[in-house]
Scaffold this active site. Sequence first.
Site, PDB file in Angstrom:
ATOM      1  N   LYS A 193       0.846  -1.201   0.000  1.00  0.00           N
ATOM      2  CA  LYS A 193       0.000   0.000   0.000  1.00  0.00           C
ATOM      3  C   LYS A 193       0.877   1.245   0.000  1.00  0.00           C
ATOM      4  CE  LYS A 193      -1.726   1.462   4.047  1.00  0.00           C
ATOM      5  NZ  LYS A 193      -1.375   2.846   4.382  1.00  0.00           N
ATOM      6  N   ASN A 194       1.914   1.239   0.837  1.00  0.00           N
ATOM      7  CA  ASN A 194       2.711   2.452   1.030  1.00  0.00           C
ATOM      8  C   ASN A 194       3.741   2.691  -0.059  1.00  0.00           C
ATOM      9  OD1 ASN A 194       1.154   2.867   3.258  1.00  0.00           O
ATOM     10  ND2 ASN A 194       2.709   2.241   4.736  1.00  0.00           N
ATOM     11  N   ARG A 199      -4.508  10.816   4.481  1.00  0.00           N
ATOM     12  CA  ARG A 199      -3.375  11.724   4.662  1.00  0.00           C
ATOM     13  C   ARG A 199      -2.410  11.653   3.490  1.00  0.00           C
ATOM     14  NH1 ARG A 199       0.284  13.929   7.596  1.00  0.00           N
ATOM     15  NH2 ARG A 199       2.423  13.195   7.324  1.00  0.00           N
ATOM     16  N   CYS A 203      -4.519  12.162  13.027  1.00  0.00           N
ATOM     17  CA  CYS A 203      -5.327  10.941  13.040  1.00  0.00           C
ATOM     18  C   CYS A 203      -5.072  10.272  14.395  1.00  0.00           C
ATOM     19  CB  CYS A 203      -4.933  10.020  11.892  1.00  0.00           C
ATOM     20  SG  CYS A 203      -3.288   9.353  12.102  1.00  0.00           S
ATOM     21  N   ARG A 208       0.499  14.223  12.768  1.00  0.00           N
ATOM     22  CA  ARG A 208       0.775  14.016  11.341  1.00  0.00           C
ATOM     23  C   ARG A 208       0.998  15.323  10.574  1.00  0.00           C
ATOM     24  NH1 ARG A 208      -0.921   8.793  10.109  1.00  0.00           N
ATOM     25  NH2 ARG A 208       0.694   8.850   8.526  1.00  0.00           N
ATOM     26  N   PRO A 209       1.834  16.243  11.084  1.00  0.00           N
ATOM     27  CA  PRO A 209       2.078  17.503  10.371  1.00  0.00           C
ATOM     28  C   PRO A 209       2.811  17.252   9.053  1.00  0.00           C
ATOM     29  CG  PRO A 209       3.668  17.223  12.121  1.00  0.00           C
ATOM     30  CD  PRO A 209       2.688  16.089  12.259  1.00  0.00           C
ATOM     31  N   ILE A 210       2.830  18.283   8.197  1.00  0.00           N
ATOM     32  CA  ILE A 210       3.616  18.170   6.955  1.00  0.00           C
ATOM     33  C   ILE A 210       4.614  19.314   6.877  1.00  0.00           C
ATOM     34  CG2 ILE A 210       1.888  16.854   5.638  1.00  0.00           C
ATOM     35  CD1 ILE A 210       1.111  19.507   4.249  1.00  0.00           C
ATOM     36  N   ASP A 211       5.068  19.801   8.029  1.00  0.00           N
ATOM     37  CA  ASP A 211       6.006  20.931   8.041  1.00  0.00           C
ATOM     38  C   ASP A 211       7.307  20.623   7.307  1.00  0.00           C
ATOM     39  OD1 ASP A 211       6.177  19.127  10.330  1.00  0.00           O
ATOM     40  OD2 ASP A 211       7.883  20.335  10.940  1.00  0.00           O
ATOM     41  N   LEU A 212       7.781  19.389   7.373  1.00  0.00           N
ATOM     42  CA  LEU A 212       9.048  19.061   6.686  1.00  0.00           C
ATOM     43  C   LEU A 212       8.860  19.075   5.169  1.00  0.00           C
ATOM     44  CD1 LEU A 212      10.318  16.148   8.969  1.00  0.00           C
ATOM     45  CD2 LEU A 212      10.858  18.596   9.119  1.00  0.00           C
ATOM     46  N   ASP A 272       4.844   0.376  11.859  1.00  0.00           N
ATOM     47  CA  ASP A 272       3.578  -0.213  11.385  1.00  0.00           C
ATOM     48  C   ASP A 272       3.386  -1.640  11.863  1.00  0.00           C
ATOM     49  OD1 ASP A 272       3.541   1.488   8.155  1.00  0.00           O
ATOM     50  OD2 ASP A 272       3.077   2.144  10.187  1.00  0.00           O
ATOM     51  N   ARG A 274      -8.596  -0.383   4.919  1.00  0.00           N
ATOM     52  CA  ARG A 274      -7.699   0.587   4.270  1.00  0.00           C
ATOM     53  C   ARG A 274      -6.405  -0.086   3.808  1.00  0.00           C
ATOM     54  NH1 ARG A 274      -7.245   6.287   7.164  1.00  0.00           N
ATOM     55  NH2 ARG A 274      -5.904   6.465   5.355  1.00  0.00           N
TER      56      ARG A 274
END
Length: 432
Positions: free
Chosen positions: A31-32, A102, A126, A131-135, A314, A406
């Site tokens: 999936k990933n 996400r 979640c 789960r930020p996306i600052d990077l 995971d 999922r």
Amino acid sequence: MRRFIVTTQRQKMLIRGATPLRGSISAQGAKNAALPIMAASLLLSREQLIIDRIPDLQDTRTMADLLGHLGAQTTFEKGTMIIAAPEEPDWETPAHLVRKMRASSLALGPLLARCGRAVLPLPGGCAIGGRPIDLHLKGLAKMGAQIELVHGSVHAKAKGLRGCRIYLDFPSVGATENLMMAAVFARGQTILENVAREPEITNLAEVLRAMGAKIEGEGTGTIRITGVKELSGTRITVIPDRVEASTYLLAGIMTGGEITVHQVIPQHMDALLAKLEEAGAEVFCTEETVSARAPQRLRGISVKTLPFPGFPTDLQPQMMALLSIAEGSSIVQEGIFESRFLHVPELQRMGAHIEVQGNSAVVTGVPALHGTDVRATDLRAGAALILAGLSASDQTEMFGVEHVARGYEKIVEKLGHVGARVEIIPCPDEDA
Ligand code: EPZ
């Protein structure tokens, strides 16, 4: 484009335990790996990206819907997805899809690279963390993108991105993938340092290279990309899902049976296999299969989740389920996410003895867990509860089945194939 109709009716999973599971299960495509590779199709114009071994999951359906909203045409038959890229993609990602998944944030890099614009509602947190996306945003800004946050959405613009050196404060998988895709058309060379080394990163790099990108270093801590003018279509296969495969290995061990997973890359599972052997399990590998069994009750060990090649976060919930019935105490440390212990109270309801202290949990093994009603809070917590239910002496009802859908393709069929008594049934809303 085939629209996926997914039932919205509430469901629960009934798990009857105490049957040793034996037999073979073929791993799905990862999936990933599939999700970023699907997003990479946005780098094409008019051409097609053909991807084999796409797992049929809620998340891959959501990504196909997202690409459809951006103008791509997708068909999906027997594990092969054909994505026809739009000549001019739309660059506004719909909030309802970003909220649902996400990984929609992986559209940011390719859209900026391809059309210089992107609007992305912030994905939000979640169950396992903020789960930020600052990077992601910091790297894109360094490449010359103007980034604004307007009413909870990222508005990004770039008149051509420029290559530069970017050091990631944390080897974020998503940030590495977004910046790799953003850099393929950038002027000059982009050097990404302290990047993620997961096999899914390597798979994405292989796809980008097959499309004509100049990229090297994937799988190491530094990836170098030299910008090219455009990319062309290709056909590529998704790598096996190491997390799904590992989950089934643990099911065999926890039920006193033995499962062989096929079509895997054993090297991608090294961290888990080493920990299983440390706990006393017997592991057998061939070129593309892995089997595991526990000749006697496993003993407690310490596990800390780390970026690849460390122990994967995971698999932390699933490993905790296994250690709940091991001999003696174990320490499980979560080194990646800030709150990935929501499966603990549910395992405790099944009789597990677990004490959480910050991002560590002390697990004191019990001879067996017992069935009850439990609720999955996220994908891998759900997997852990299924494993716990399979090992328990009676029946478990698990709510929150949609989380498991999922990431685990045909999980009821696959478990049934090795002797598990598992079914998914509708449940009245008030129960859900
Ligand atoms: C990917 O998520 C996976 N998802 C996750 O799998 C996996 O758990 C995670 O990598 C870690 O291996 C997909 O690939 C679709 P990260 P991602 O960016 O990219 C922090 C599953 O069950 N961070 O490596 O979101 C972040 O908060 C899912 O299949 C920042 O602070 O993970 C987290 O604590 C769950 N700022 C840590 O880094 C950022 O800009 C790791 O996140 C980005 C991340």
